[in-house]
Design a protein around this motif. Structure first.
Motif, PDB file in Angstrom:
ATOM      1  N   MET A 351       1.798  -0.817  -0.921  1.00 55.48           N
ATOM      2  CA  MET A 351       0.803   0.237  -1.147  1.00 55.48           C
ATOM      3  C   MET A 351       0.872   1.292  -0.044  1.00 55.48           C
ATOM      4  O   MET A 351       0.847   2.498  -0.315  1.00 55.48           O
ATOM      5  CB  MET A 351      -0.596  -0.367  -1.214  1.00 55.48           C
ATOM      6  N   LEU A 352       0.975   0.863   1.198  1.00 60.44           N
ATOM      7  CA  LEU A 352       1.061   1.801   2.323  1.00 60.44           C
ATOM      8  C   LEU A 352       2.297   2.677   2.214  1.00 60.44           C
ATOM      9  O   LEU A 352       2.253   3.884   2.469  1.00 60.44           O
ATOM     10  CB  LEU A 352       1.075   1.024   3.638  1.00 60.44           C
ATOM     11  N   ASP A 353       3.409   2.061   1.835  1.00 60.22           N
ATOM     12  CA  ASP A 353       4.650   2.820   1.682  1.00 60.22           C
ATOM     13  C   ASP A 353       4.539   3.834   0.544  1.00 60.22           C
ATOM     14  O   ASP A 353       5.052   4.948   0.637  1.00 60.22           O
ATOM     15  CB  ASP A 353       5.813   1.857   1.422  1.00 60.22           C
ATOM     16  N   ALA A 354       3.870   3.441  -0.525  1.00 55.53           N
ATOM     17  CA  ALA A 354       3.719   4.342  -1.671  1.00 55.53           C
ATOM     18  C   ALA A 354       2.982   5.618  -1.290  1.00 55.53           C
ATOM     19  O   ALA A 354       3.290   6.705  -1.782  1.00 55.53           O
ATOM     20  CB  ALA A 354       2.971   3.628  -2.800  1.00 55.53           C
ATOM     21  N   ILE A 432       2.046   9.574  -5.379  1.00 54.96           N
ATOM     22  CA  ILE A 432       2.652   8.513  -4.568  1.00 54.96           C
ATOM     23  C   ILE A 432       4.170   8.675  -4.548  1.00 54.96           C
ATOM     24  O   ILE A 432       4.751   9.387  -5.366  1.00 54.96           O
ATOM     25  CB  ILE A 432       2.273   7.103  -5.074  1.00 54.96           C
ATOM     26  N   ARG A 433       4.787   8.012  -3.625  1.00 55.35           N
ATOM     27  CA  ARG A 433       6.252   8.071  -3.474  1.00 55.35           C
ATOM     28  C   ARG A 433       6.932   7.588  -4.757  1.00 55.35           C
ATOM     29  O   ARG A 433       6.617   6.518  -5.275  1.00 55.35           O
ATOM     30  CB  ARG A 433       6.661   7.182  -2.303  1.00 55.35           C
ATOM     31  N   GLU A 434       7.879   8.384  -5.246  1.00 59.17           N
ATOM     32  CA  GLU A 434       8.520   8.071  -6.530  1.00 59.17           C
ATOM     33  C   GLU A 434       9.239   6.728  -6.506  1.00 59.17           C
ATOM     34  O   GLU A 434       9.218   5.978  -7.482  1.00 59.17           O
ATOM     35  CB  GLU A 434       9.509   9.179  -6.903  1.00 59.17           C
ATOM     36  N   SER A 435       9.850   6.394  -5.383  1.00 54.77           N
ATOM     37  CA  SER A 435      10.590   5.136  -5.299  1.00 54.77           C
ATOM     38  C   SER A 435       9.672   3.920  -5.394  1.00 54.77           C
ATOM     39  O   SER A 435      10.130   2.798  -5.643  1.00 54.77           O
ATOM     40  CB  SER A 435      11.370   5.074  -3.976  1.00 54.77           C
ATOM     41  N   PHE A 474       3.944  -7.366 -11.164  1.00 57.93           N
ATOM     42  CA  PHE A 474       3.629  -6.172 -11.956  1.00 57.93           C
ATOM     43  C   PHE A 474       3.844  -4.944 -11.073  1.00 57.93           C
ATOM     44  O   PHE A 474       3.746  -5.023  -9.850  1.00 57.93           O
ATOM     45  CB  PHE A 474       2.189  -6.232 -12.467  1.00 57.93           C
ATOM     46  N   SER A 475       4.158  -3.832 -11.691  1.00 54.07           N
ATOM     47  CA  SER A 475       4.503  -2.645 -10.907  1.00 54.07           C
ATOM     48  C   SER A 475       3.265  -2.022 -10.279  1.00 54.07           C
ATOM     49  O   SER A 475       2.172  -2.023 -10.863  1.00 54.07           O
ATOM     50  CB  SER A 475       5.238  -1.614 -11.766  1.00 54.07           C
ATOM     51  N   LEU A 476       3.463  -1.468  -9.107  1.00 56.93           N
ATOM     52  CA  LEU A 476       2.377  -0.800  -8.399  1.00 56.93           C
ATOM     53  C   LEU A 476       1.820   0.355  -9.217  1.00 56.93           C
ATOM     54  O   LEU A 476       0.598   0.544  -9.299  1.00 56.93           O
ATOM     55  CB  LEU A 476       2.895  -0.282  -7.050  1.00 56.93           C
ATOM     56  N   LEU A 477       2.702   1.148  -9.824  1.00 63.44           N
ATOM     57  CA  LEU A 477       2.239   2.302 -10.592  1.00 63.44           C
ATOM     58  C   LEU A 477       1.357   1.875 -11.758  1.00 63.44           C
ATOM     59  O   LEU A 477       0.312   2.493 -12.021  1.00 63.44           O
ATOM     60  CB  LEU A 477       3.443   3.104 -11.102  1.00 63.44           C
ATOM     61  N   GLU A 478       1.767   0.811 -12.472  1.00 59.52           N
ATOM     62  CA  GLU A 478       0.945   0.340 -13.591  1.00 59.52           C
ATOM     63  C   GLU A 478      -0.422  -0.128 -13.106  1.00 59.52           C
ATOM     64  O   GLU A 478      -1.442   0.085 -13.771  1.00 59.52           O
ATOM     65  CB  GLU A 478       1.661  -0.789 -14.335  1.00 59.52           C
ATOM     66  N   TYR A 479      -0.451  -0.767 -11.948  1.00 59.32           N
ATOM     67  CA  TYR A 479      -1.738  -1.184 -11.390  1.00 59.32           C
ATOM     68  C   TYR A 479      -2.616   0.038 -11.125  1.00 59.32           C
ATOM     69  O   TYR A 479      -3.805   0.068 -11.485  1.00 59.32           O
ATOM     70  CB  TYR A 479      -1.542  -1.973 -10.092  1.00 59.32           C
TER      71      TYR A 479
END
Length: 589
Positions: A351-354, A432-435, A474-479
């Protein structure tokens, strides 16, 4: 016979009353590589005899958190077994006005100790000519000596009204003649001649003192080599230069470059080069080309990369307070729950990296998460991912945070020839960061412990829960799009997850509760993937179980204002530790 260099950082060591733990990032290989590189640069028998010893200056460049101090201190400590070594913490010494004396005193003291000699040892005598290099005393001594032996105060000469005249006497501010020590008017031509002579003599004396100092330093190095069966070159490490006063940092560099170019001695100067460039500009002006200026001081630069965020946080944060054991004792329930604190920390780091937070901010936010959990009343619940995301947003954009916790986020953006309204769910995809869109959050649990059977309708019998224990990802983006955005009512939908999960309220169609809907979808996903068990723990099935957990254990009942209070209470907590703690360095190469 001199031993071959072997460095082992697999265990922790105590250095000067500070504990440095084992190398968790595998950085010892870089220290080994640099040791061999610098040894050959500083001394190589394969070269002609006159050229065997050379001076070399390496810039060890790393941004904050890359573990410069840990790396440098462990490196310096370990190679003392093989070479004469001096370690100087420039920041601790910048109370001094004289970088030269800082380095000289460190060289004398540390080499003498390594040679096993006391302060009166003849091998470590200080050259008398060194007095000529005392920066702090020299201006006063110079002016005093000049006045004593020439009879003229050079400052009065320079400040007089007609001091630019080539001939004649010198007048004071009131027009009176300035007198020499014999009471006679000062002849300007004589004064200028004597001043130039004095300055030349002083320059020659300093040059001789510098050469004497170089000879002495190498003699001290040679004493350690001879007495303790070590080898050349000597290593001199200068740490924390970028944290010093700008003027001190620049003078330290110039001292090393112009005075310590001693054959058989290599310097390793650890800096955050970008910060050091700011220091140079503070001294020489904003328009000064600091990058080119610094390049003149170093033979080469070796850059340590920023740390892997998960490893970085593992070292700097109290992960014990994220363990299942601690949370059970505290009677605080978290989502996503993991028995292993390292997995929870990995989720936080994703989350921090995102949100692209800096290393320092990452520590602060992780500390705030831990502090919030530790101070929650018994029986409380909290979604750690939700709290971390809000803390990141609060740190980066106060206005965005205020919109989110008010449940009023929306943006009108240009789309071709028209405008459209986007909500938080869509906005976060670009924020958020795309990666990080595909980065996977983990939750290890047993769905059958959560719910042994699944019910689709209240008037029908339940079916056995076919899902098994394991790591659900589960993916961070979906969350962020399906849970975080829905919780704060900023998804553009009718708060489907929040309004309908209040417990007793049912959806009008087919009289299904949210949990019944999720149960039906989970069984449908199971039927699609039942022959590929790994797929049942990834993507959509995993996120469905997070939603199920979220509703059944009433994480939806945590009020928006409660999260706002958590963030507002924790945000003033700033990490004020040393730039590099001994654990990481004191953080990936």
């Amino acid at each position: 016979m001199v031993k071959q260099v072997e460095l082992d950082w697999s265990k922790g060591v105590k250095i000067e009353n500070s504990f440095f733990p084992e190398d968790k990032l595998g950085r010892v290989k870089y220290a080994t590589f640099l040791t061999k590189l610098l040894e050959v640069q500083g001394f190589d028998k394969a070269r002609s005899k006159a050229d065997q010893k050379r001076n070399y200056v390496l810039n060890l460049n790393a941004e904050w958190g890359a573990g410069k101090t840990y790396f440098l201190k462990r490196w310096a400590e370990d190679i003392k077994e093989y070479y004469p070594v001096v370690y100087v913490d420039a920041w601790k010494k910048d109370y001094s006005d004289d970088p030269l004396m800082t380095v000289v005193s460190s060289i004398i003291g540390q080499l003498r100790e390594q040679a096993g000699k006391d302060k009166d040892s003849i091998e470590f005598k200080v050259p008398r000519k060194l007095i000529g290099l005392l920066k702090a005393a020299a201006p006063g001594i110079g002016r005093g000596l000049f006045k004593r032996y020439v009879g003229i105060d050079p400052v009065e000469v320079m400040n007089s009204d007609n001091a630019n005249e080539q001939i004649g006497t010198i007048k004071g501010e009131g027009g009176e003649d300035l007198l020499d020590k014999n009471g006679k008017p000062i002849d300007m031509s004589f004064a200028a001649s004597e001043a130039v002579k004095y300055l030349i003599d002083e320059h020659d004396a300093k040059s001789a003192a510098i050469e004497s100092l170089k000879v002495s330093v190498f003699e001290w190095v040679s004493a350690v080599v001879g007495l303790k069966n070590k080898k050349l070159p000597a290593f001199i490490f200068i740490d924390e230069l970028d944290r010093c006063r700008p003027s001190y940092a620049v003078e330290m560099l110039e001292t090393i470059k112009h005075i310590f170019d001693i054959d058989g001695v290599v310097f390793v100067i650890a800096t955050d080069t970008e910060q050091l460039q700011h220091a140079v500009k503070a001294v020489y002006g904003e328009g000064f080309d600091a990058k080119i200026y610094l390049s003149r001081f170093f033979n080469s630069r070796y850059s340590l990369k920023a740390p892997n965020l998960e490893s970085f946080l593992e070292v700097h944060c109290d992960t014990s307070k994220l363990s299942g054991h601690y949370l059970r004792d505290l009677k605080v329930e978290v989502l996503p729950f993991n028995e292993d604190a390292k997995i929870t920390l990995r989720n936080i780091s994703i989350m921090l990296d995102a949100f692209r937070v800096s290393a320092r901010t990452a520590i602060q936010i992780a500390d705030r998460v831990v502090a919030t959990i530790s101070n929650m009343p018994r029986g409380s619940k909290i979604d750690i991912l939700m709290l971390t995301a809000l803390l990141c947003i609060k740190e980066k954009d106060h206005n965005l945070f205020d919109e989110i916790v008010a449940g009023q986020f929306e943006r009108v953006v240009q789309s071709g020839d028209s405008q459209k309204t986007i909500y938080l769910s869509e906005y976060l995809k670009t924020y958020i960061r795309e990666s990080s869109h595909v980065r996977q959050i983990e939750m290890i649990f047993d769905p059958q412990d959560l719910v042994p059977s699944l019910r689709f309708y209240s008037n029908q019998p339940p079916v056995a829960n076919p899902y098994r224990s394991g790591c659900y990802q589960f993916s961070l983006l979906e969350y962020l799009q399906q849970i975080f955005s829905d919780h704060f009512g900023s998804s553009g939908k009718s708060r489907s997850l929040i309004i309908s999960i209040g417990g007793s309220r049912r959806s009008p169609d087919r009289e299904q509760t949210p949990l019944e809907k999720l149960s039906k979808t989970l069984i449908e996903e199971y039927k699609k993937h039942q022959y590929d068990s790994s797929s049942l723990m990834l993507g959509e099935p995993a996120l469905l179980w997070v939603k199920f957990f979220y509703i059944k254990n009433k994480f939806n009942a945590i009020d928006i204002d409660k999260y706002k209070d958590f963030v507002e209470l924790a945000s003033p907590l700033d990490w004020m530790g040393k730039d590099e703690l001994p654990e990481m360095g004191d953080t990936n190469i």
